[in-house]
Design a protein around this motif. Sequence first.
Motif, PDB file in Angstrom:
ATOM      1  N   LEU A 120       0.836  -1.205   0.000  1.00 12.53           N
ATOM      2  CA  LEU A 120       0.000   0.000   0.000  1.00 12.53           C
ATOM      3  C   LEU A 120       0.867   1.249   0.000  1.00 12.53           C
ATOM      4  CD1 LEU A 120      -2.713   1.481   0.221  1.00 12.53           C
ATOM      5  CD2 LEU A 120      -2.569   1.172   2.707  1.00 12.53           C
ATOM      6  N   TYR A 121       1.898   1.265   0.839  1.00  9.67           N
ATOM      7  CA  TYR A 121       2.787   2.426   0.893  1.00  9.67           C
ATOM      8  C   TYR A 121       3.481   2.637  -0.453  1.00  9.67           C
ATOM      9  CZ  TYR A 121       6.344   5.739   2.151  1.00  9.67           C
ATOM     10  OH  TYR A 121       7.137   6.861   2.166  1.00  9.67           O
ATOM     11  N   ARG A 122       4.017   1.571  -1.014  1.00 12.33           N
ATOM     12  CA  ARG A 122       4.756   1.679  -2.277  1.00 12.33           C
ATOM     13  C   ARG A 122       3.848   2.149  -3.415  1.00 12.33           C
ATOM     14  NH1 ARG A 122       7.288  -3.718  -4.302  1.00 12.33           N
ATOM     15  NH2 ARG A 122       5.094  -4.057  -4.691  1.00 12.33           N
ATOM     16  N   PHE A 123       2.634   1.610  -3.491  1.00 12.53           N
ATOM     17  CA  PHE A 123       1.696   2.007  -4.543  1.00 12.53           C
ATOM     18  C   PHE A 123       1.316   3.477  -4.399  1.00 12.53           C
ATOM     19  CE2 PHE A 123      -2.736   2.523  -5.984  1.00 12.53           C
ATOM     20  CZ  PHE A 123      -2.559   2.271  -7.336  1.00 12.53           C
ATOM     21  N   SER A 124       1.026   3.883  -3.179  1.00 13.75           N
ATOM     22  CA  SER A 124       0.578   5.265  -2.992  1.00 13.75           C
ATOM     23  C   SER A 124       1.720   6.260  -3.156  1.00 13.75           C
ATOM     24  CB  SER A 124      -0.111   5.437  -1.641  1.00 13.75           C
ATOM     25  OG  SER A 124       0.812   5.259  -0.618  1.00 13.75           O
ATOM     26  N   ALA A 125       2.955   5.822  -2.999  1.00  8.82           N
ATOM     27  CA  ALA A 125       4.087   6.714  -3.254  1.00  8.82           C
ATOM     28  C   ALA A 125       4.091   7.151  -4.720  1.00  8.82           C
ATOM     29  CB  ALA A 125       5.402   6.028  -2.892  1.00  8.82           C
ATOM     30  N   GLY A 126       3.760   6.240  -5.608  1.00  5.78           N
ATOM     31  CA  GLY A 126       3.642   6.599  -7.023  1.00  5.78           C
ATOM     32  C   GLY A 126       2.504   7.578  -7.263  1.00  5.78           C
ATOM     33  N   LEU A 127       1.398   7.350  -6.577  1.00  6.37           N
ATOM     34  CA  LEU A 127       0.272   8.280  -6.702  1.00  6.37           C
ATOM     35  C   LEU A 127       0.645   9.660  -6.174  1.00  6.37           C
ATOM     36  CD1 LEU A 127      -2.679   5.983  -5.575  1.00  6.37           C
ATOM     37  CD2 LEU A 127      -2.048   6.640  -7.904  1.00  6.37           C
ATOM     38  N   ALA A 128       1.444   9.690  -5.105  1.00  2.00           N
ATOM     39  CA  ALA A 128       1.873  10.975  -4.545  1.00  2.00           C
ATOM     40  C   ALA A 128       2.708  11.757  -5.553  1.00  2.00           C
ATOM     41  CB  ALA A 128       2.669  10.748  -3.264  1.00  2.00           C
ATOM     42  N   VAL A 129       3.568  11.069  -6.258  1.00  2.00           N
ATOM     43  CA  VAL A 129       4.404  11.735  -7.267  1.00  2.00           C
ATOM     44  C   VAL A 129       3.525  12.331  -8.365  1.00  2.00           C
ATOM     45  CG1 VAL A 129       6.129  11.346  -9.067  1.00  2.00           C
ATOM     46  CG2 VAL A 129       6.448  10.359  -6.785  1.00  2.00           C
ATOM     47  N   ILE A 130       2.559  11.563  -8.838  1.00  2.00           N
ATOM     48  CA  ILE A 130       1.658  12.069  -9.879  1.00  2.00           C
ATOM     49  C   ILE A 130       0.827  13.231  -9.339  1.00  2.00           C
ATOM     50  CG2 ILE A 130      -0.297  11.495 -11.377  1.00  2.00           C
ATOM     51  CD1 ILE A 130       0.827   8.581 -11.397  1.00  2.00           C
ATOM     52  N   ALA A 131       0.373  13.141  -8.097  1.00  6.26           N
ATOM     53  CA  ALA A 131      -0.409  14.227  -7.493  1.00  6.26           C
ATOM     54  C   ALA A 131       0.412  15.506  -7.411  1.00  6.26           C
ATOM     55  CB  ALA A 131      -0.903  13.812  -6.112  1.00  6.26           C
ATOM     56  N   VAL A 132       1.670  15.392  -7.032  1.00  7.51           N
ATOM     57  CA  VAL A 132       2.526  16.578  -6.937  1.00  7.51           C
ATOM     58  C   VAL A 132       2.782  17.171  -8.318  1.00  7.51           C
ATOM     59  CG1 VAL A 132       4.870  17.349  -6.379  1.00  7.51           C
ATOM     60  CG2 VAL A 132       3.598  15.957  -4.743  1.00  7.51           C
ATOM     61  N   ILE A 133       3.073  16.336  -9.295  1.00  4.60           N
ATOM     62  CA  ILE A 133       3.344  16.839 -10.647  1.00  4.60           C
ATOM     63  C   ILE A 133       2.115  17.539 -11.222  1.00  4.60           C
ATOM     64  CG2 ILE A 133       3.797  16.119 -13.042  1.00  4.60           C
ATOM     65  CD1 ILE A 133       5.651  13.924 -11.808  1.00  4.60           C
ATOM     66  N   THR A 134       0.957  16.903 -11.123  1.00  8.95           N
ATOM     67  CA  THR A 134      -0.256  17.537 -11.666  1.00  8.95           C
ATOM     68  C   THR A 134      -0.643  18.770 -10.852  1.00  8.95           C
ATOM     69  OG1 THR A 134      -1.649  15.988 -10.413  1.00  8.95           O
ATOM     70  CG2 THR A 134      -1.168  15.430 -12.728  1.00  8.95           C
ATOM     71  N   GLY A 135      -0.393  18.738  -9.541  1.00  6.67           N
ATOM     72  CA  GLY A 135      -0.684  19.906  -8.715  1.00  6.67           C
ATOM     73  C   GLY A 135       0.172  21.100  -9.097  1.00  6.67           C
ATOM     74  N   LEU A 136       1.448  20.852  -9.313  1.00  3.30           N
ATOM     75  CA  LEU A 136       2.320  21.950  -9.740  1.00  3.30           C
ATOM     76  C   LEU A 136       1.956  22.442 -11.135  1.00  3.30           C
ATOM     77  CD1 LEU A 136       5.744  20.710  -8.323  1.00  3.30           C
ATOM     78  CD2 LEU A 136       4.340  22.627  -7.502  1.00  3.30           C
ATOM     79  N   TRP A 137       1.559  21.529 -11.997  1.00  3.09           N
ATOM     80  CA  TRP A 137       1.109  21.912 -13.339  1.00  3.09           C
ATOM     81  C   TRP A 137      -0.100  22.848 -13.227  1.00  3.09           C
ATOM     82  CZ3 TRP A 137      -0.036  17.784 -17.674  1.00  3.09           C
ATOM     83  CH2 TRP A 137      -0.421  18.418 -18.832  1.00  3.09           C
ATOM     84  N   LEU A 138      -1.062  22.476 -12.395  1.00  2.00           N
ATOM     85  CA  LEU A 138      -2.243  23.320 -12.202  1.00  2.00           C
ATOM     86  C   LEU A 138      -1.865  24.654 -11.561  1.00  2.00           C
ATOM     87  CD1 LEU A 138      -4.703  20.583 -10.946  1.00  2.00           C
ATOM     88  CD2 LEU A 138      -4.881  21.836 -13.109  1.00  2.00           C
ATOM     89  N   ALA A 139      -0.963  24.615 -10.600  1.00  2.00           N
ATOM     90  CA  ALA A 139      -0.537  25.848  -9.938  1.00  2.00           C
ATOM     91  C   ALA A 139       0.078  26.813 -10.944  1.00  2.00           C
ATOM     92  CB  ALA A 139       0.458  25.534  -8.822  1.00  2.00           C
ATOM     93  N   TRP A 140       0.837  26.259 -11.858  1.00  2.00           N
ATOM     94  CA  TRP A 140       1.524  27.087 -12.848  1.00  2.00           C
ATOM     95  C   TRP A 140       0.576  27.575 -13.938  1.00  2.00           C
ATOM     96  CZ3 TRP A 140       6.279  29.179 -13.396  1.00  2.00           C
ATOM     97  CH2 TRP A 140       6.613  29.656 -14.654  1.00  2.00           C
ATOM     98  N   SER A 141      -0.193  26.655 -14.523  1.00  2.00           N
ATOM     99  CA  SER A 141      -0.963  26.996 -15.725  1.00  2.00           C
ATOM    100  C   SER A 141      -2.354  27.541 -15.438  1.00  2.00           C
ATOM    101  CB  SER A 141      -1.070  25.780 -16.643  1.00  2.00           C
ATOM    102  OG  SER A 141      -1.767  24.738 -15.991  1.00  2.00           O
TER     103      SER A 141
END
Length: 137
Positions: A49-70
């Motif tokens: 569960l931890y390992r799977f959600s770590a990948g989701l966290a990375v995607i959440a951060v990338i898309t969050g920064l994308w939204l913050a920027w654009s």
Amino acid sequence: MDWVKIIHLLCVMGWMTSVFAVPRALIYWKREWARLGGPGPLGDLTFRLYRFSAGLAVIAVITGLWLAWSVWGFQPWLHLKITLVTLLALHFVWTGRLVARARRGIFRESDLWLRIFNEVSVIATLAILWAVVVKPF
């Protein structure tokens, strides 16, 4: 841009599942280890569960920064949100260290400590949600 928001929200929800569940699961993993004298199925599930959600966290951060920027242009309230998410991410990394130690059978923290540690993530999440909804700046 709506798809980016959808992906962001989906990944945040998945990540938050682990943020809330893994510290609590460590309590039961610790008890299972003591009962079995070694690793059991709960430990494997917690690690996965931890390992799977770590990948989701990375995607959440990338898309969050994308939204913050654009979309939002790094408005002042976003600085607060990003700071709070960074603190929550550090909490998640700390949780990962606890999981790594638990895989080796090292459980230093008490049940009470783990329960309090778990509640810290709830408070951080409430603060993040407040910043996003209220946009105080």
